[in-house]
Write a protein that holds these residues in place. Structure first.
Motif, short mmCIF file in Angstrom:
data_model
loop_
_atom_site.label_atom_id
_atom_site.label_comp_id
_atom_site.label_asym_id
_atom_site.label_seq_id
_atom_site.Cartn_x
_atom_site.Cartn_y
_atom_site.Cartn_z
N HIS A 54 1.20 -0.96 -0.49
CA HIS A 54 0.31 -0.36 -0.12
C HIS A 54 0.58 1.19 -0.25
O HIS A 54 2.13 1.31 0.40
CB HIS A 54 -1.05 -0.35 1.37
CG HIS A 54 -2.34 0.85 1.70
ND1 HIS A 54 -1.67 1.79 1.76
CD2 HIS A 54 -3.20 1.10 0.87
CE1 HIS A 54 -2.59 3.33 1.38
NE2 HIS A 54 -4.02 2.22 1.19
N THR A 57 2.11 2.45 3.63
CA THR A 57 3.23 1.49 3.80
C THR A 57 4.39 1.21 3.47
O THR A 57 5.26 1.55 4.01
CB THR A 57 2.96 0.16 3.70
OG1 THR A 57 0.88 -0.12 4.86
CG2 THR A 57 3.35 -1.40 4.47
N ALA A 294 -2.50 2.18 6.30
CA ALA A 294 -2.86 1.39 5.78
C ALA A 294 -3.95 0.73 6.60
O ALA A 294 -3.80 -0.05 7.14
CB ALA A 294 -2.63 0.50 4.74
N ARG A 556 -5.24 6.15 -7.15
CA ARG A 556 -4.73 5.12 -7.45
C ARG A 556 -3.23 5.31 -5.69
O ARG A 556 -3.42 4.98 -4.95
CB ARG A 556 -4.14 4.14 -7.85
CG ARG A 556 -3.87 3.03 -7.32
CD ARG A 556 -3.56 1.43 -8.04
NE ARG A 556 -2.17 1.65 -9.15
CZ ARG A 556 -0.90 0.72 -8.36
NH1 ARG A 556 -1.40 0.28 -7.11
NH2 ARG A 556 0.29 1.55 -9.16
#
Length: 682
Positions: A54, A57, A294, A556
């Motif tokens: 992520h 992360t 996350a 994204r």
């Protein structure tokens, strides 16, 4: 930026047991604390390919320079140790809730010789019994004023108390009977403490027994013809009932429970807590947080439970805690809560009845708190100025982009292609200047081509406005007119310009010339990555416009793309500039989706029912309402069709034949959201 492989533990070095781990940066500061049922499994997940992590992360593991862990015997111990370390180190990548406002509480200082009732804010102190928090301090004072008649507990400050003791005279409250005046010895310390404890018991919800006792005393006094005492007790009972009425009963059976609700988006989350004691809402508080790690809803709930009950014990932890999602795993958290309370705590999701209804109310409060937080953050002038300066610096603009226009494309599997344009000036939305476009020159899932067309149409109109204002040369005006005439007519005739609130807008001023498009932005933002940015830049270059900057925001990874650049610009996660770009992009996305859905509702309302001869609008609506969707309608038998209002046997057979002849459509996918859309009425 560190390489995680440089500090990755050796194989077999990490134990396969419960524990808590800490990531540290190059300066030795703890930047993240986490717990795990299996340290080996959890830590290994951080050292996989960076592309598979992520984004948040990935930022954490590349900021860290080392990792260490502590083994514990149970998951409950891991939960306790994690909370302790988060409080101690305040790591930057952990979720940290902060109060969305300062909530006052009713406090009783039981740690003093003569306990005092007062309004308190801020961190809790030892030796103080708290009730609430409440939404307003005046609500606490009104309640206390009613209850002092029955429980004349000290409310004065230490200075006033000491002064009254020195002069031998109580304050005004002592003379009017709203203080037992322990300062001048009217009651002993033991008697005053008993009053304070009775006050606390009543506030904690144990009201019924106390009122019944007062009623018995009132009747006894009346029977003994002590009418003044009976009248005083009657007034005391009425005062207590008025204090109780300030909190309506929301749950039956004198339930003690805390209800926790979470409202969240990609960037932030808001938590609301209702404290119910004795079936009544006794307090409310709220928190907001940036989602710097996350974390899903269950994780947010677990963090909220840790912060809410981490330093509480006993009656502060209720018998029942209702949440929107259960932590995973739930058993250690429930056991941890039970240990803090000293008895079992029921941690669950309400499924039906009054508790589910009250949870919906708490959820609405959480949603409102998140909206209010975003509005306050967006409306702050200093914050907006900093955001615009950060955008200008990141995009290397000559000045801050005071006017930003953002464009987004939306369609339903290539059909009903539409676009939106939203306008932000000085960091605030200008909804009166929003525009939406209907793409009719082609159909298909080609967002790049659609973006090129919309940008061209918007700025072609801008050039026309410059021509009418006399700011353009005659040669360029002729070229622009020729391009527009070859592009299927003026923008209003094809765009269906609409205001977000008030419906159709007259886009022409009194002299007949279009308005609003005459003002160019300093920055154009497109929802998308490199291809959409290139299309927008190409459209501007074709019109000879070189003084408008272009960028794209890819959803994204929240990366900012610039024309002609192979690598994106990555703004810091906490950047106000990134926050503003996200708000602009999300608003354009919302506006486009709303327009596309309104068109879909009109075009797909009845579908194949339109082909059934003799079937009017009333019976079409009745069929869709009865079956819920065209999909269920297709699956219905003739007998089931006859059960719909107004549908006879012959009509049902005609409908069944028409639906059988019509080929079922493929699943519709909205490319703007990625969701599979059901048919009309579903």
């Amino acid at each position: 930026m560190a390489d995680p492989s440089s500090y990755r533990p050796k194989p077999g070095q990490i134990p396969d047991s419960p524990g808590v781990y800490r990531f540290r940066d190059e300066h030795g500061r703890v930047i993240y604390v986490g717990k795990a049922k299996s340290l080996r499994s959890r830590l290994s997940s951080y050292f996989q390919d960076l592309a598979g992590l992520h984004p948040r992360t990935r930022t954490m593991v590349t900021t860290a320079a080392s990792v260490e862990w502590t083994v514990v015997s149970t998951e409950v111990e891991a939960l306790q140790l994690e909370y302790s370390w988060i409080k101690e180190y305040d790591p930057r990548f952990n979720v940290k809730y902060r109060d969305d406002k300062s909530y006052p509480s009713l406090a009783v200082t039981l740690g003093e010789e003569f306990p005092r009732v007062q309004v308190m804010r801020g961190p809790k102190k030892k030796g103080v019994r708290y009730f609430g928090p409440y939404a307003h301090a005046w609500a606490i004072r009104e309640t206390v004023d009613l209850m002092l008649r029955v429980f004349p507990v000290r409310t004065c400050s230490a200075g006033v108390f000491k002064r009254s003791a020195q002069i031998g005279r109580p304050c005004l409250l002592g003379y009017i009977g709203k203080c037992s005046a322990p300062c001048v010895g009217r009651v002993s310390p033991e008697e005053h403490r008993e009053l304070a404890e009775e006050f606390c018991d009543f506030m904690a919800g144990r009201t019924g027994a106390y009122i019944r006792r007062l009623e018995r005393q009132m009747h006894d006094a009346a029977e003994e013809m002590e009418y003044e005492k009976a009248a005083r007790l009657r007034d005391d009972i009425e005062a207590l009932r008025r204090a109780m009425e300030k909190n309506a009963v929301v749950l039956a059976d004198a339930t003690d429970a805390d209800l926790i609700a979470v409202a969240e988006d990609e960037l932030e989350a808001a938590v609301q807590i209702f404290h119910v004691r004795g079936g009544r809402v006794r307090g409310q508080r709220g928190w907001v947080t940036d989602k710097v790690e996350a974390v899903d809803t269950a994780g947010l709930v677990e963090h909220a439970l840790q912060q809410l009950y981490g330093e509480e014990s006993g009656d502060a932890v209720p018998k029942e805690v209702l949440v929107p999602a259960l932590p995973e795993p739930v058993e250690p958290v429930a056991q941890w809560l039970g240990e803090r309370r000293g008895s079992r705590v029921d941690l669950r999701i309400p499924q039906r009845g009054d508790k589910k209804d009250l949870m919906a109310t708490v959820q609405r409060n959480a949603q409102q708190a998140l909206v209010l937080h975003k509005t306050k953050r967006a409306s702050d002038l200093t914050t907006r100025s900093r955001a615009l300066e950060e955008i200008a610096e990141a995009l290397e603009l000559d000045s801050a982009p005071l006017r930003i226009e953002c464009f987004d494309i939306s369609h339903l599997q290539g059909q009903d292609v539409v676009a939106s344009m939203v306008v932000f000036e000085d960091g605030l939305a200008r909804k009166g200047e929003y525009r939406r476009f209907q793409i009719k020159s082609f159909e298909g899932q080609d967002d790049v081509r659609s973006m090129h067309e919309v940008i061209g149409r918007r700025f072609r109109r801008y050039l026309q406005e410059k021509q009418k204002a006399g700011e353009w040369s005659e040669e360029n005006a002729v070229e622009a007119a020729e391009e527009e005439n070859g592009h299927a007519g003026p923008v209003e005739g094809r765009a269906g310009l609409m205001d977000d609130r008030s419906g159709p807008v007259d886009a022409r001023a009194e002299d007949g010339r279009p308005k609003r498009f005459a003002y160019p932005p300093q920055l154009v933002v497109v929802d998308g990555g490199q291809p959409q940015v290139a299309a927008a830049r190409r459209a501007l270059d074709e019109l000879g416009i070189d003084d408008v900057a272009v960028c794209g925001l890819a959803k994204r990874l929240e990366e900012v793309w610039l024309p002609g650049e192979d690598d994106p610009v990555v703004l810091p996660r906490t950047s106000e500039g990134l926050y503003l770009l996200q708000r602009v992009r999300d608003e354009a996305h919302r506006f486009a989706i709303a327009y596309q859905r309104s068109k879909r509702t009109k075009t797909l309302r009845a579908g194949p029912l339109d082909e059934v001869p003799g079937l009017g609008e009333t019976r079409k609506k009745a069929l869709l309402k009865h079956f819920g969707s065209v999909k269920r309608l297709r699956a219905a038998t003739v007998e089931q069709l006859c059960e719909a209002p107004g549908i006879g046997r012959k009509t049902a057979e005609t409908i069944a034949a028409a639906l059988a002849a019509a080929a079922p459509p493929a699943p519709a996918v909205n490319t703007a959201t990625g969701e599979i859309m059901e048919e009309a009425g579903e």
